[in-house]
Structures are given as C-alpha cells and as structure tokens.
Motif scaffolding. Structure first.
Motif, PDB file in Angstrom:
ATOM      1  N   ARG A 157      39.544  57.261  57.783  1.00  0.00           N
ATOM      2  CA  ARG A 157      40.429  58.422  57.585  1.00  0.00           C
ATOM      3  C   ARG A 157      39.942  59.299  56.429  1.00  0.00           C
ATOM      4  NH1 ARG A 157      45.799  54.647  58.210  1.00  0.00           N
ATOM      5  NH2 ARG A 157      45.751  54.560  60.482  1.00  0.00           N
ATOM      6  N   ASN A 158      38.679  59.086  56.035  1.00  0.00           N
ATOM      7  CA  ASN A 158      37.990  59.877  55.004  1.00  0.00           C
ATOM      8  C   ASN A 158      38.437  59.597  53.582  1.00  0.00           C
ATOM      9  OD1 ASN A 158      36.298  61.206  56.872  1.00  0.00           O
ATOM     10  ND2 ASN A 158      38.006  62.535  57.416  1.00  0.00           N
ATOM     11  N   TRP A 159      39.062  58.449  53.353  1.00  0.00           N
ATOM     12  CA  TRP A 159      39.403  58.060  51.983  1.00  0.00           C
ATOM     13  C   TRP A 159      38.146  57.560  51.282  1.00  0.00           C
ATOM     14  CZ3 TRP A 159      39.104  53.030  49.900  1.00  0.00           C
ATOM     15  CH2 TRP A 159      39.617  52.894  48.601  1.00  0.00           C
ATOM     16  N   VAL A 160      37.964  57.982  50.044  1.00  0.00           N
ATOM     17  CA  VAL A 160      36.869  57.522  49.207  1.00  0.00           C
ATOM     18  C   VAL A 160      37.470  57.134  47.863  1.00  0.00           C
ATOM     19  CG1 VAL A 160      34.712  58.163  48.062  1.00  0.00           C
ATOM     20  CG2 VAL A 160      35.227  59.066  50.343  1.00  0.00           C
ATOM     21  N   PHE A 161      37.177  55.913  47.411  1.00  0.00           N
ATOM     22  CA  PHE A 161      37.696  55.444  46.128  1.00  0.00           C
ATOM     23  C   PHE A 161      37.193  56.336  45.001  1.00  0.00           C
ATOM     24  CE2 PHE A 161      37.521  53.012  42.232  1.00  0.00           C
ATOM     25  CZ  PHE A 161      38.771  52.412  42.203  1.00  0.00           C
ATOM     26  N   VAL A 162      38.110  56.756  44.135  1.00  0.00           N
ATOM     27  CA  VAL A 162      37.770  57.566  42.966  1.00  0.00           C
ATOM     28  C   VAL A 162      38.263  56.819  41.729  1.00  0.00           C
ATOM     29  CG1 VAL A 162      38.148  59.760  41.771  1.00  0.00           C
ATOM     30  CG2 VAL A 162      37.951  59.713  44.278  1.00  0.00           C
ATOM     31  N   THR A 163      37.326  56.391  40.887  1.00  0.00           N
ATOM     32  CA  THR A 163      37.667  55.699  39.650  1.00  0.00           C
ATOM     33  C   THR A 163      38.523  56.608  38.786  1.00  0.00           C
ATOM     34  OG1 THR A 163      35.603  54.456  39.744  1.00  0.00           O
ATOM     35  CG2 THR A 163      36.716  54.549  37.608  1.00  0.00           C
ATOM     36  N   GLY A 164      39.564  56.028  38.207  1.00  0.00           N
ATOM     37  CA  GLY A 164      40.465  56.791  37.360  1.00  0.00           C
ATOM     38  C   GLY A 164      41.625  57.397  38.124  1.00  0.00           C
ATOM     39  N   VAL A 165      41.498  57.431  39.443  1.00  0.00           N
ATOM     40  CA  VAL A 165      42.583  57.915  40.295  1.00  0.00           C
ATOM     41  C   VAL A 165      43.138  56.750  41.101  1.00  0.00           C
ATOM     42  CG1 VAL A 165      43.223  59.441  42.193  1.00  0.00           C
ATOM     43  CG2 VAL A 165      41.643  60.254  40.432  1.00  0.00           C
ATOM     44  N   ASP A 166      42.285  56.162  41.925  1.00  0.00           N
ATOM     45  CA  ASP A 166      42.737  55.112  42.833  1.00  0.00           C
ATOM     46  C   ASP A 166      42.994  53.775  42.163  1.00  0.00           C
ATOM     47  OD1 ASP A 166      42.796  56.627  45.277  1.00  0.00           O
ATOM     48  OD2 ASP A 166      40.615  56.691  45.123  1.00  0.00           O
ATOM     49  N   ASP A 167      42.588  53.633  40.920  1.00  0.00           N
ATOM     50  CA  ASP A 167      42.888  52.412  40.176  1.00  0.00           C
ATOM     51  C   ASP A 167      43.936  52.655  39.085  1.00  0.00           C
ATOM     52  OD1 ASP A 167      41.219  53.956  38.612  1.00  0.00           O
ATOM     53  OD2 ASP A 167      39.765  52.357  38.207  1.00  0.00           O
ATOM     54  N   ALA A 168      44.576  53.821  39.110  1.00  0.00           N
ATOM     55  CA  ALA A 168      45.626  54.149  38.145  1.00  0.00           C
ATOM     56  C   ALA A 168      46.950  53.523  38.575  1.00  0.00           C
ATOM     57  CB  ALA A 168      45.784  55.672  38.050  1.00  0.00           C
ATOM     58  N   GLU A 169      47.856  53.334  37.626  1.00  0.00           N
ATOM     59  CA  GLU A 169      49.152  52.736  37.927  1.00  0.00           C
ATOM     60  C   GLU A 169      49.890  53.503  39.019  1.00  0.00           C
ATOM     61  OE1 GLU A 169      53.342  51.301  35.907  1.00  0.00           O
ATOM     62  OE2 GLU A 169      52.167  52.853  34.900  1.00  0.00           O
ATOM     63  N   SER A 170      49.754  54.812  39.014  1.00  0.00           N
ATOM     64  CA  SER A 170      50.465  55.619  40.014  1.00  0.00           C
ATOM     65  C   SER A 170      49.980  55.334  41.436  1.00  0.00           C
ATOM     66  CB  SER A 170      50.300  57.112  39.704  1.00  0.00           C
ATOM     67  OG  SER A 170      48.939  57.483  39.803  1.00  0.00           O
ATOM     68  N   GLU A 171      48.809  54.749  41.582  1.00  0.00           N
ATOM     69  CA  GLU A 171      48.266  54.448  42.911  1.00  0.00           C
ATOM     70  C   GLU A 171      48.331  52.969  43.266  1.00  0.00           C
ATOM     71  OE1 GLU A 171      47.468  56.865  45.045  1.00  0.00           O
ATOM     72  OE2 GLU A 171      48.158  58.166  43.436  1.00  0.00           O
ATOM     73  N   CYS A 172      48.303  52.099  42.277  1.00  0.00           N
ATOM     74  CA  CYS A 172      48.261  50.665  42.590  1.00  0.00           C
ATOM     75  C   CYS A 172      49.295  49.855  41.809  1.00  0.00           C
ATOM     76  CB  CYS A 172      46.863  50.105  42.389  1.00  0.00           C
ATOM     77  SG  CYS A 172      46.193  50.341  40.737  1.00  0.00           S
ATOM     78  N   GLY A 173      50.246  50.516  41.174  1.00  0.00           N
ATOM     79  CA  GLY A 173      51.256  49.825  40.383  1.00  0.00           C
ATOM     80  C   GLY A 173      52.152  48.916  41.185  1.00  0.00           C
ATOM     81  N   LEU A 174      52.256  49.149  42.486  1.00  0.00           N
ATOM     82  CA  LEU A 174      53.119  48.319  43.329  1.00  0.00           C
ATOM     83  C   LEU A 174      52.329  47.290  44.136  1.00  0.00           C
ATOM     84  CD1 LEU A 174      55.584  51.064  44.599  1.00  0.00           C
ATOM     85  CD2 LEU A 174      55.907  49.425  42.735  1.00  0.00           C
ATOM     86  N   ASP A 175      51.039  47.141  43.827  1.00  0.00           N
ATOM     87  CA  ASP A 175      50.209  46.182  44.561  1.00  0.00           C
ATOM     88  C   ASP A 175      50.565  44.738  44.242  1.00  0.00           C
ATOM     89  OD1 ASP A 175      48.931  48.289  45.730  1.00  0.00           O
ATOM     90  OD2 ASP A 175      47.061  48.069  44.605  1.00  0.00           O
ATOM     91  N   GLN A 176      51.185  44.497  43.107  1.00  0.00           N
ATOM     92  CA  GLN A 176      51.565  43.144  42.718  1.00  0.00           C
ATOM     93  C   GLN A 176      52.936  43.180  42.060  1.00  0.00           C
ATOM     94  OE1 GLN A 176      48.537  41.576  40.135  1.00  0.00           O
ATOM     95  NE2 GLN A 176      46.915  42.004  41.584  1.00  0.00           N
TER      96      GLN A 176
END
Length: 92
Positions: free
Chosen positions: A41-60
């Motif tokens: 779906r054309n997603w590309v991981f961007v350091t500082g964005v995709d590993d920020a709390e706003s993007e992964c805070g609910l992963d655990q």
C-alpha cells in the motif's frame, strides 16, 4: 447518541481517558495489517515518525476488545466487521 465512534487514539492515556469517562461502555478496536501488506500500500518506514509514540504508543500495554485484520482479503475483513457491528447492535 447511543453510539459514538472515536476514529483515532494514539496513546495509552487517550484510551485510559475514555475508559475512565465511560467505563464498560467503551469498546476498543485495533485495525492491523502486516508489514508486507502495508508496503504493498506504499507505506515506507520513516525513522522519527513511524517509531514515535504517536504511531506506536498503543503497540504494547493496551488490551483491545477487538482486533480487525485488514490484509487485503475483502471477504475476511467484511466477516470481521459484521461480527463487530452485530456485537455493537446487541449492546445498544
């Protein structure tokens, strides 16, 4: 309204606020897709964005009531959504 949908929470504190305010009426839904599907779906991981709390805070640390898998199988997605909608109708 008997049902309200909040389409985007990003942090555990967001979820906790709704649970504190509305108790057992809150149903949490997480929609997931595997990394390969996301790349298609054309997603590309961007350091500082995709590993920020706003993007992964609910992963655990959050127990979701529902986990919906959206990996491109429309039939499977529809079946999952139908179960969710029927459950919500029963709770009204």
């Amino acid at each position: 309204q008997p049902l309200q949908v909040v389409s985007d929470t990003r942090r555990p504190s967001d979820v906790q606020w709704f649970r504190d305010a509305y108790g057992d009426a809150v149903q949490t839904v997480r929609v997931v897709a595997d990394e390969e599907t996301r790349k298609r779906r054309n997603w590309v991981f961007v350091t500082g964005v995709d590993d920020a709390e706003s993007e992964c805070g609910l992963d655990q640390g959050v127990a979701f009531d529902w986990v919906i898998t959206n990996d491109g199988d429309e039939v499977a997605l529809g079946e999952q959504l139908e179960v969710l909608v029927q459950s919500l109708h029963r709770s009204l």
